[in-house]
Design an enzyme around this catalytic site. Structure first.
Site, PDB file in Angstrom:
ATOM      1  N   CYS A  85       0.834  -1.208   0.000  1.00  0.00           N
ATOM      2  CA  CYS A  85       0.000   0.000   0.000  1.00  0.00           C
ATOM      3  C   CYS A  85       0.871   1.262   0.000  1.00  0.00           C
ATOM      4  CB  CYS A  85      -0.910  -0.018   1.223  1.00  0.00           C
ATOM      5  SG  CYS A  85      -1.794   1.512   1.526  1.00  0.00           S
TER       6      CYS A  85
ATOM      7  N   CYS B  93      -0.019   3.700   2.773  1.00  0.00           N
ATOM      8  CA  CYS B  93       0.495   3.193   4.057  1.00  0.00           C
ATOM      9  C   CYS B  93       1.975   3.522   4.193  1.00  0.00           C
ATOM     10  CB  CYS B  93       0.279   1.686   4.163  1.00  0.00           C
ATOM     11  SG  CYS B  93      -1.439   1.147   4.090  1.00  0.00           S
TER      12      CYS B  93
END
Length: 181
Positions: A72, A75
């Protein structure tokens, strides 16, 4: 004859320059690897830094629960901020990091309705959900929510930022009657 000698000298010089550039590049990557790969390193270390969720919800401290994935990009982008929050608040707040790609955490993913990451859930001392943040968040927004948790301010908020990653379906671990799973 003179032009051949000049060509050989140019070729030799070019080779030396290329070798030097490659050497400088490699040395730079080694010396500054933390700068170049810090987010990737941090995101991979979250699982190791994590407290078990069962323990976190029973030890009478507020809990920061983040659902993340190593692939991600949002993230990874938030990882340095989250790491700084952990360093600042870890004495007073439990930090739990659950990788959505790990089937072990499937029941938590379902329980908290995770469909985009990163998702941060903040819980009070009695494990009551107080805030949910989905997607990229400003450091100040999460800091304020953590400070409110410590003061036990009564509020329930959900903040959704459209800049998030949808969870990828991992079909490698699906079980069907023919998989002998």
């Amino acid at each position: 004859m003179q032009s051949e000698g000049r060509e050989q000298l140019l070729n030799t010089n070019l080779k030396v320059i290329i070798v030097l550039l490659i050497t400088v590049l490699i040395i730079s990557l080694v010396l500054f690897r933390n700068l170049f790969f810090k987010s990737t390193y941090l995101i991979k270390s979250f699982g190791e830094l994590s407290m078990e969720p069962e323990l976190a919800f029973k030890n009478n401290k507020p809990t920061f629960l983040e659902f993340y994935a190593e692939w991600c990009e949002v993230c990874k982008e938030m990882a340095p901020e989250v790491s700084a929050l952990k360093e600042k608040y870890e004495k007073d707040v439990n930090f739990v990091f659950l990788n959505v790609d790990n089937q072990k955490w499937g029941n938590y993913i379902l329980k908290f309705g995770v469909n985009g990451i990163p998702q941060v859930n903040l819980f009070d001392r009695e494990s009551n959900l107080k805030s949910t943040f989905i997607g990229k968040q400003d450091d100040s927004t999460i800091r304020k929510a953590l400070a409110d948790l410590e003061k036990e301010v009564e509020s329930k908020e959900e903040i959704f930022n459209p800049e998030f990653s949808t969870i990828k379906v991992n079909k490698n671990n699906e079980i069907n009657p023919r998989s002998h799973g």
